[in-house]
Design a protein around this motif. Structure first.
Motif, PDB file in Angstrom:
ATOM      1  N   UNK A 205      31.182  30.286  39.744  1.00  9.69           N
ATOM      2  CA  UNK A 205      30.540  31.485  39.208  1.00  9.69           C
ATOM      3  C   UNK A 205      29.062  31.160  39.070  1.00  9.69           C
ATOM      4  N   UNK A 206      28.200  32.045  39.596  1.00  7.61           N
ATOM      5  CA  UNK A 206      26.756  31.799  39.535  1.00  7.61           C
ATOM      6  C   UNK A 206      26.016  33.103  39.244  1.00  7.61           C
ATOM      7  N   UNK A 207      24.798  32.962  38.824  1.00  6.48           N
ATOM      8  CA  UNK A 207      23.896  34.107  38.614  1.00  6.48           C
ATOM      9  C   UNK A 207      24.490  35.158  37.679  1.00  6.48           C
ATOM     10  N   UNK A 208      25.182  34.707  36.645  1.00  6.48           N
ATOM     11  CA  UNK A 208      25.846  35.646  35.750  1.00  6.48           C
ATOM     12  C   UNK A 208      24.826  36.402  34.889  1.00  6.48           C
ATOM     13  N   UNK A 209      25.128  37.680  34.686  1.00 10.34           N
ATOM     14  CA  UNK A 209      24.303  38.555  33.843  1.00 10.34           C
ATOM     15  C   UNK A 209      25.221  39.412  32.992  1.00 10.34           C
ATOM     16  N   UNK A 210      24.809  39.654  31.777  1.00 11.66           N
ATOM     17  CA  UNK A 210      25.569  40.503  30.870  1.00 11.66           C
ATOM     18  C   UNK A 210      24.808  41.799  30.649  1.00 11.66           C
ATOM     19  N   UNK A 211      25.515  42.898  30.772  1.00 12.65           N
ATOM     20  CA  UNK A 211      24.972  44.203  30.435  1.00 12.65           C
ATOM     21  C   UNK A 211      25.764  44.685  29.226  1.00 12.65           C
ATOM     22  N   UNK A 212      25.132  44.666  28.078  1.00 12.68           N
ATOM     23  CA  UNK A 212      25.799  45.061  26.838  1.00 12.68           C
ATOM     24  C   UNK A 212      25.687  46.572  26.674  1.00 12.68           C
ATOM     25  N   UNK A 213      26.835  47.248  26.561  1.00 12.31           N
ATOM     26  CA  UNK A 213      26.853  48.691  26.368  1.00 12.31           C
ATOM     27  C   UNK A 213      26.947  49.047  24.890  1.00 12.31           C
ATOM     28  N   UNK A 214      27.629  48.198  24.137  1.00  8.03           N
ATOM     29  CA  UNK A 214      27.784  48.356  22.685  1.00  8.03           C
ATOM     30  C   UNK A 214      28.346  47.034  22.173  1.00  8.03           C
ATOM     31  N   UNK A 215      28.655  46.969  20.892  1.00  6.20           N
ATOM     32  CA  UNK A 215      29.265  45.754  20.348  1.00  6.20           C
ATOM     33  C   UNK A 215      30.660  45.525  20.920  1.00  6.20           C
ATOM     34  N   UNK A 216      31.279  46.578  21.440  1.00  3.30           N
ATOM     35  CA  UNK A 216      32.662  46.501  21.903  1.00  3.30           C
ATOM     36  C   UNK A 216      32.845  46.773  23.389  1.00  3.30           C
ATOM     37  N   UNK A 217      31.761  46.898  24.140  1.00  2.95           N
ATOM     38  CA  UNK A 217      31.864  47.160  25.576  1.00  2.95           C
ATOM     39  C   UNK A 217      30.716  46.467  26.296  1.00  2.95           C
ATOM     40  N   UNK A 218      31.061  45.812  27.401  1.00  2.00           N
ATOM     41  CA  UNK A 218      30.043  45.087  28.155  1.00  2.00           C
ATOM     42  C   UNK A 218      30.485  44.923  29.598  1.00  2.00           C
ATOM     43  N   UNK A 219      29.504  44.659  30.449  1.00  2.00           N
ATOM     44  CA  UNK A 219      29.750  44.414  31.865  1.00  2.00           C
ATOM     45  C   UNK A 219      29.212  43.025  32.185  1.00  2.00           C
ATOM     46  N   UNK A 220      30.042  42.209  32.808  1.00  2.00           N
ATOM     47  CA  UNK A 220      29.625  40.900  33.284  1.00  2.00           C
ATOM     48  C   UNK A 220      29.486  40.993  34.796  1.00  2.00           C
TER      49      UNK A 220
ATOM     50  N   UNK B  48      39.562  24.548  55.638  1.00  3.02           N
ATOM     51  CA  UNK B  48      39.005  25.005  56.907  1.00  3.02           C
ATOM     52  C   UNK B  48      38.539  26.459  56.852  1.00  3.02           C
ATOM     53  N   UNK B  49      38.989  27.218  55.867  1.00  2.00           N
ATOM     54  CA  UNK B  49      38.579  28.612  55.740  1.00  2.00           C
ATOM     55  C   UNK B  49      37.195  28.685  55.125  1.00  2.00           C
ATOM     56  N   UNK B  50      36.386  29.679  55.557  1.00  2.00           N
ATOM     57  CA  UNK B  50      35.098  29.848  54.884  1.00  2.00           C
ATOM     58  C   UNK B  50      35.308  30.355  53.458  1.00  2.00           C
ATOM     59  N   UNK B  51      34.328  30.141  52.628  1.00  4.80           N
ATOM     60  CA  UNK B  51      34.409  30.614  51.242  1.00  4.80           C
ATOM     61  C   UNK B  51      34.447  32.139  51.212  1.00  4.80           C
ATOM     62  N   UNK B  52      35.162  32.674  50.231  1.00  3.77           N
ATOM     63  CA  UNK B  52      35.086  34.100  49.924  1.00  3.77           C
ATOM     64  C   UNK B  52      33.934  34.247  48.937  1.00  3.77           C
ATOM     65  N   UNK B  53      32.914  35.009  49.312  1.00  4.72           N
ATOM     66  CA  UNK B  53      31.736  35.188  48.461  1.00  4.72           C
ATOM     67  C   UNK B  53      31.566  36.673  48.192  1.00  4.72           C
ATOM     68  N   UNK B  54      31.439  37.027  46.910  1.00  4.21           N
ATOM     69  CA  UNK B  54      31.281  38.437  46.557  1.00  4.21           C
ATOM     70  C   UNK B  54      30.461  38.573  45.282  1.00  4.21           C
ATOM     71  N   UNK B  55      29.794  39.708  45.174  1.00  5.54           N
ATOM     72  CA  UNK B  55      29.200  40.104  43.911  1.00  5.54           C
ATOM     73  C   UNK B  55      30.324  40.730  43.109  1.00  5.54           C
ATOM     74  N   UNK B  56      30.466  40.319  41.862  1.00  8.26           N
ATOM     75  CA  UNK B  56      31.605  40.753  41.067  1.00  8.26           C
ATOM     76  C   UNK B  56      31.130  41.353  39.757  1.00  8.26           C
ATOM     77  N   UNK B  57      31.829  42.402  39.338  1.00  9.36           N
ATOM     78  CA  UNK B  57      31.523  43.065  38.076  1.00  9.36           C
ATOM     79  C   UNK B  57      32.821  43.227  37.306  1.00  9.36           C
ATOM     80  N   UNK B  58      32.789  42.829  36.043  1.00  7.51           N
ATOM     81  CA  UNK B  58      33.935  43.002  35.161  1.00  7.51           C
ATOM     82  C   UNK B  58      33.499  43.801  33.943  1.00  7.51           C
ATOM     83  N   UNK B  59      34.157  44.929  33.712  1.00  5.06           N
ATOM     84  CA  UNK B  59      33.861  45.778  32.565  1.00  5.06           C
ATOM     85  C   UNK B  59      34.897  45.477  31.490  1.00  5.06           C
ATOM     86  N   UNK B  60      34.404  45.033  30.348  1.00  5.05           N
ATOM     87  CA  UNK B  60      35.274  44.658  29.238  1.00  5.05           C
ATOM     88  C   UNK B  60      35.107  45.612  28.069  1.00  5.05           C
TER      89      UNK B  60
END
Length: 125
Positions: free
Chosen positions: A63-78, A89-101
């Motif tokens: 996991x790299x370049x992590x950023x937090x977007x705080x929406x409130x005390x009880x909701x956030x996006x990572x 032998x497989x190439x890495x799976x690389x993606x930009x990822x967003x998790x809404x908590x």
């Protein structure tokens, strides 16, 4: 908040590496939570559990370049860049990822997870 949610992301990825992802995401996702996956499908919690029961394990992840977007005390996006490896032998799976908590009592729950693949800059065009 960042350290709590980053810890959850690491626990999720660890579960995908040790084969317990179905149980982990079955517990952490909200009732109406969904995952928007890199291959273009949207899975609800039940479909996520079903797909992870027989999915091959990841060998390792980063996991790299992590950023937090705080929406409130009880909701956030990572938001972060995820890199995961299955076979050597497989190439890495690389993606930009967003998790809404969202917080449910004392627990963080995953309401939405989304992947956007990052093209391999070395792939032929």
């Amino acid at each position: 908040m960042l350290s709590e949610l980053l810890d959850l992301e690491h626990r999720g990825w660890s579960s995908l590496c040790d084969g317990t992802g179905a149980d982990f995401y079955g517990r952490i996702m909200t009732e109406s939570g969904v995952m928007v996956l890199a291959h273009g499908e949207v899975f609800d919690r039940g479909a996520v559990e079903d797909s992870l029961r027989d999915a091959p394990a990841w060998r390792s992840y980063e996991i790299a370049d992590e950023r937090l977007i705080s929406l409130s005390d009880d909701q956030a996006i990572l938001v972060y860049t995820g890199r995961a490896y299955r076979d050597e032998e497989e190439p890495a799976f690389v993606a930009l990822m967003s998790s809404v908590y969202t917080r449910d009592g004392d627990e963080w729950r995953l309401a939405l997870y989304q992947q956007t693949p990052v093209p391999d800059p070395h792939a032929s065009r």
